[in-house]
Design a protein around this motif. Structure first.
Motif, PDB file in Angstrom:
ATOM      1  N   ILE A   8       4.304  -1.345   0.799  1.00  0.00           N
ATOM      2  CA  ILE A   8       3.158  -1.245   1.698  1.00  0.00           C
ATOM      3  C   ILE A   8       3.544  -1.714   3.106  1.00  0.00           C
ATOM      4  CG2 ILE A   8       0.827  -2.089   2.158  1.00  0.00           C
ATOM      5  CD1 ILE A   8       1.028  -0.120  -0.158  1.00  0.00           C
ATOM      6  N   THR A   9       4.282  -2.808   3.181  1.00  0.00           N
ATOM      7  CA  THR A   9       4.686  -3.352   4.474  1.00  0.00           C
ATOM      8  C   THR A   9       5.534  -2.363   5.261  1.00  0.00           C
ATOM      9  OG1 THR A   9       4.661  -5.603   3.564  1.00  0.00           O
ATOM     10  CG2 THR A   9       5.862  -5.264   5.621  1.00  0.00           C
ATOM     11  N   LEU A  10       6.506  -1.742   4.601  1.00  0.00           N
ATOM     12  CA  LEU A  10       7.372  -0.774   5.286  1.00  0.00           C
ATOM     13  C   LEU A  10       6.601   0.464   5.715  1.00  0.00           C
ATOM     14  CD1 LEU A  10      10.506  -0.733   5.917  1.00  0.00           C
ATOM     15  CD2 LEU A  10       9.695  -2.624   4.509  1.00  0.00           C
ATOM     16  N   ARG A  11       5.673   0.925   4.902  1.00  0.00           N
ATOM     17  CA  ARG A  11       4.893   2.104   5.278  1.00  0.00           C
ATOM     18  C   ARG A  11       3.980   1.800   6.469  1.00  0.00           C
ATOM     19  NH1 ARG A  11       6.363   7.013   4.320  1.00  0.00           N
ATOM     20  NH2 ARG A  11       4.195   7.707   4.354  1.00  0.00           N
ATOM     21  N   ILE A  12       3.418   0.594   6.520  1.00  0.00           N
ATOM     22  CA  ILE A  12       2.623   0.204   7.684  1.00  0.00           C
ATOM     23  C   ILE A  12       3.508   0.157   8.928  1.00  0.00           C
ATOM     24  CG2 ILE A  12       1.289  -1.672   8.735  1.00  0.00           C
ATOM     25  CD1 ILE A  12       0.306  -2.397   5.938  1.00  0.00           C
ATOM     26  N   LEU A  13       4.720  -0.393   8.780  1.00  0.00           N
ATOM     27  CA  LEU A  13       5.648  -0.487   9.904  1.00  0.00           C
ATOM     28  C   LEU A  13       6.033   0.892  10.424  1.00  0.00           C
ATOM     29  CD1 LEU A  13       7.511  -2.086  11.771  1.00  0.00           C
ATOM     30  CD2 LEU A  13       9.241  -2.044   9.946  1.00  0.00           C
ATOM     31  N   ILE A  14       6.325   1.819   9.518  1.00  0.00           N
ATOM     32  CA  ILE A  14       6.682   3.180   9.944  1.00  0.00           C
ATOM     33  C   ILE A  14       5.509   3.830  10.669  1.00  0.00           C
ATOM     34  CG2 ILE A  14       7.314   5.491   9.130  1.00  0.00           C
ATOM     35  CD1 ILE A  14       8.849   4.110   6.838  1.00  0.00           C
ATOM     36  N   GLY A  15       4.286   3.572  10.180  1.00  0.00           N
ATOM     37  CA  GLY A  15       3.101   4.073  10.870  1.00  0.00           C
ATOM     38  C   GLY A  15       2.967   3.510  12.275  1.00  0.00           C
ATOM     39  N   LEU A  16       3.219   2.216  12.427  1.00  0.00           N
ATOM     40  CA  LEU A  16       3.182   1.592  13.754  1.00  0.00           C
ATOM     41  C   LEU A  16       4.196   2.240  14.698  1.00  0.00           C
ATOM     42  CD1 LEU A  16       2.883  -2.184  12.792  1.00  0.00           C
ATOM     43  CD2 LEU A  16       1.262  -0.917  14.228  1.00  0.00           C
ATOM     44  N   LEU A  17       5.389   2.496  14.187  1.00  0.00           N
ATOM     45  CA  LEU A  17       6.461   3.041  15.018  1.00  0.00           C
ATOM     46  C   LEU A  17       6.213   4.490  15.406  1.00  0.00           C
ATOM     47  CD1 LEU A  17       9.495   1.497  13.082  1.00  0.00           C
ATOM     48  CD2 LEU A  17       8.577   0.752  15.293  1.00  0.00           C
ATOM     49  N   GLN A  18       5.521   5.245  14.545  1.00  0.00           N
ATOM     50  CA  GLN A  18       5.276   6.655  14.828  1.00  0.00           C
ATOM     51  C   GLN A  18       3.956   6.898  15.552  1.00  0.00           C
ATOM     52  OE1 GLN A  18       5.774   9.487  11.695  1.00  0.00           O
ATOM     53  NE2 GLN A  18       7.764   8.697  11.041  1.00  0.00           N
ATOM     54  N   GLY A  19       3.203   5.853  15.826  1.00  0.00           N
ATOM     55  CA  GLY A  19       1.885   6.022  16.437  1.00  0.00           C
ATOM     56  C   GLY A  19       1.901   6.634  17.824  1.00  0.00           C
ATOM     57  N   VAL A  20       3.019   6.523  18.527  1.00  0.00           N
ATOM     58  CA  VAL A  20       3.099   7.077  19.887  1.00  0.00           C
ATOM     59  C   VAL A  20       3.573   8.528  19.887  1.00  0.00           C
ATOM     60  CG1 VAL A  20       3.537   4.822  20.905  1.00  0.00           C
ATOM     61  CG2 VAL A  20       5.472   6.234  20.189  1.00  0.00           C
ATOM     62  N   LEU A  21       3.813   9.103  18.703  1.00  0.00           N
ATOM     63  CA  LEU A  21       4.395  10.450  18.618  1.00  0.00           C
ATOM     64  C   LEU A  21       3.555  11.490  19.335  1.00  0.00           C
ATOM     65  CD1 LEU A  21       6.334  12.624  17.479  1.00  0.00           C
ATOM     66  CD2 LEU A  21       4.871  12.683  15.445  1.00  0.00           C
ATOM     67  N   THR A  72      -3.202   3.499  -2.253  1.00  0.00           N
ATOM     68  CA  THR A  72      -2.997   2.537  -1.174  1.00  0.00           C
ATOM     69  C   THR A  72      -1.675   2.798  -0.456  1.00  0.00           C
ATOM     70  OG1 THR A  72      -4.259   0.861  -2.390  1.00  0.00           O
ATOM     71  CG2 THR A  72      -2.844   0.084  -0.598  1.00  0.00           C
ATOM     72  N   ALA A  73      -0.635   3.143  -1.226  1.00  0.00           N
ATOM     73  CA  ALA A  73       0.670   3.448  -0.634  1.00  0.00           C
ATOM     74  C   ALA A  73       0.587   4.672   0.279  1.00  0.00           C
ATOM     75  CB  ALA A  73       1.699   3.669  -1.730  1.00  0.00           C
ATOM     76  N   TYR A  74      -0.203   5.677  -0.140  1.00  0.00           N
ATOM     77  CA  TYR A  74      -0.374   6.862   0.702  1.00  0.00           C
ATOM     78  C   TYR A  74      -1.042   6.505   2.030  1.00  0.00           C
ATOM     79  CZ  TYR A  74       0.621   9.976  -3.274  1.00  0.00           C
ATOM     80  OH  TYR A  74       1.205  10.637  -4.310  1.00  0.00           O
ATOM     81  N   SER A  75      -2.078   5.685   1.981  1.00  0.00           N
ATOM     82  CA  SER A  75      -2.876   5.404   3.180  1.00  0.00           C
ATOM     83  C   SER A  75      -2.285   4.309   4.052  1.00  0.00           C
ATOM     84  CB  SER A  75      -4.305   5.015   2.776  1.00  0.00           C
ATOM     85  OG  SER A  75      -4.305   3.823   2.009  1.00  0.00           O
ATOM     86  N   ALA A  76      -1.335   3.514   3.525  1.00  0.00           N
ATOM     87  CA  ALA A  76      -0.787   2.386   4.291  1.00  0.00           C
ATOM     88  C   ALA A  76      -0.175   2.836   5.616  1.00  0.00           C
ATOM     89  CB  ALA A  76       0.257   1.646   3.458  1.00  0.00           C
ATOM     90  N   PHE A  77       0.482   3.977   5.612  1.00  0.00           N
ATOM     91  CA  PHE A  77       1.094   4.505   6.835  1.00  0.00           C
ATOM     92  C   PHE A  77       0.074   4.573   7.961  1.00  0.00           C
ATOM     93  CE2 PHE A  77       1.738   8.082   9.651  1.00  0.00           C
ATOM     94  CZ  PHE A  77       3.057   7.964  10.062  1.00  0.00           C
TER      95      PHE A  77
END
Length: 481
Positions: A142-155, A86-91
């Motif tokens: 999990i929360t931080l990994r989701i947040l990092i994923g949100l922030l990097q989505g425009v890369l 789950t931690a891997y996929s949360a991003f």
């Protein structure tokens, strides 16, 4: 002045005119084949690199943070196999959302500013992750990994938007290989540095160091990044004219109307989507699970694990340059068509890599396993010249938007792959369960590429010119007024 001093002098922030800055860079003045467009490409490469460093570091860090024997420098989290998956996929939960959202605003927002904000906020979130995990444990991880994923989505939409304005068609293979090579250089650095840093100073320092390095890129981009040749302060008139003439068939008009209907019913777009889905499944299986596979099946310690896991990505990056040059040369000399080249490269990447994955699961020899792992990763270099750069071939005007769609939906596979692995593998030391994982990844590779062979194209699609008539009418009306 010493050599180091001259280099620093060349790249100091501007104080005078735009042309003065351009002529301060010796390489641009002396060799016509290295210009500002290549400097911008190099910075995009570093952008992708630092983002992947922050994205991948959990692969090694989670081995250390759950190791009960590693209590000298850091705290230990007790995570089940399901929680680790789950931690891997949360991003990717957050990453997919902002990828898809970027399709609506990527043509309207300054890409330079977008990338700057994305990397800066991701770096801060990465640096704060250990503190939040100590305080809140698994839920905040999990929360931080989701947040990092949100922030990097425009890369990737932002990067492809930049490339569509800077890279001439004849240089797309080479520049694309360099920029997208950041995926694997970032993976290489992340694996290697995470193992060394984590073993010496604790897993928390992995996130601290990677956050600081990413902020250093932000400073470079703030001073020297440019949205396009038209707004660049230090490009020469000759190079600007060369880029504009080379991109004459994909006009420099700032597009605000996206041809959604034409794009969503185009077979070439779906071909890229299918390849992206397959690539994400196999790539993230290799990237996130190999450290765990080597640790449990072949008993590698953390520092060796990181080095062995990183080695193929170093080979991939080095070999991508001659390979991309050869592919570009074949296209330029009309020996192969763009369509044939893209399909050939994608087939080598996926069918060759899938075969190596199957062999890796059936050997008990550690040397053979590492060789097959290296081969499967190295062959992925051909995806740079295959479906990845194909976005710029079929619709350079909307390459960023299309990348947002394909990269966003591809993260469905990125999320499902770790969850599938967590479902299949109940015992990390069971080789039979690992074979199922490798079989499925190879099958996905084969299926995705087959669909690309059937539906894919390297030709400029009609919807790329969408809005030209309206733009011309608007211009005529303005002149009349």
């Amino acid at each position: 002045m010493c050599f180091f001093g001259r280099i620093c002098y060349c790249f100091r922030p501007a104080k005078h005119s735009a042309k003065t800055i351009y002529w301060r860079i010796p390489a641009i003045r002396k060799w016509h084949w290295f210009g500002v467009r290549h400097f911008q490409t190099a910075m995009l490469f570093l952008c992708v690199t630092v983002n992947y460093i922050m994205r991948i570091n959990l692969g090694v860090a989670i081995v250390l943070m759950t190791d009960k024997n590693n209590t000298d420098h850091s705290s230990v989290l007790e995570l089940t196999i399901t929680q680790q998956s789950t931690a891997y996929s949360a991003f990717f939960w957050g990453y997919m959302f902002t990828n898809l959202m970027s399709t609506f605003f990527i043509t309207k927002i300054n890409n330079k500013l977008l990338l700057l904000l994305s990397v800066a906020t991701s770096a801060c979130a990465t640096g704060l992750l250990p503190l939040f995990v100590r305080w809140g444990g698994f839920p905040l991880l999990i929360t931080l990994r989701i947040l990092i994923g949100l922030l990097q989505g425009v890369l990737m939409p932002g990067v492809f938007g930049q490339m569509s304005r800077w890279v001439p068609p004849a240089e797309r293979g080479r520049c694309g290989a360099l920029v997208l090579g950041g995926l694997h250089v970032g993976t290489l650095i992340s694996f290697t540095s995470s193992g060394i840093i984590g073993s010496k100073w604790g897993w928390e320092c992995i996130f601290y160091v990677h956050g600081i390095v990413s902020l250093m890129w932000c400073i470079l981009w703030l001073f020297y990044g440019a949205e396009s040749p038209l707004t660049c302060r230090y490009i020469s008139g000759k190079e600007k004219e060369y880029i504009e003439q080379a991109l004459i068939h994909s006009s420099q008009i700032k597009r605000t109307r996206v041809p959604w209907k034409q794009m969503l019913t185009n077979h070439a777009c779906y071909a890229i989507l299918f390849m992206s889905l397959a690539n994400s499944w196999g790539y993230w299986t290799l990237t996130t699970q190999i450290p765990t596979y080597l640790a449990n099946i072949f008993h590698y310690d953390a520092s060796n694990n990181g080095l062995i896991s990183a080695m193929p990505y170093a080979c991939l990056w080095i070999l991508s340059f001659p390979a991309s040059y050869i592919v570009d040369t074949l296209i330029r000399k009309n020996i192969t068509s763009i369509t044939f080249s893209r399909k050939m490269c994608s087939t080598i990447a996926h069918w060759g890599g899938g075969t190596a994955l199957v062999i890796m699961g059936y050997t008990s020899d550690v040397t053979v396993a590492i060789c097959m792992y290296t081969l499967s990763v190295v062959l992925l270099l051909f995806m740079f010249m295959g479906h990845n750069i194909n976005h710029l071939d079929i619709c350079p005007n909307f390459a960023g938007t299309l990348m947002g769609i394909t990269n966003g939906l591809a993260n469905i596979a990125s999320m499902l792959a770790p969850q599938f692995i967590g479902f299949v593998i109940t015992d990390y030391t069971n080789i039979e369960q690992w074979r199922i994982v490798f079989y499925v990844s190879a099958a996905v590779f084969f299926a995705g590429n087959l669909l690309f062979l059937i539906l894919g194209s390297g030709a400029l699609q009609p919807f790329n010119s969408y809005g030209d008539d309206e733009d011309q009418k608007d211009t005529k009306n303005e002149l009349v007024t």
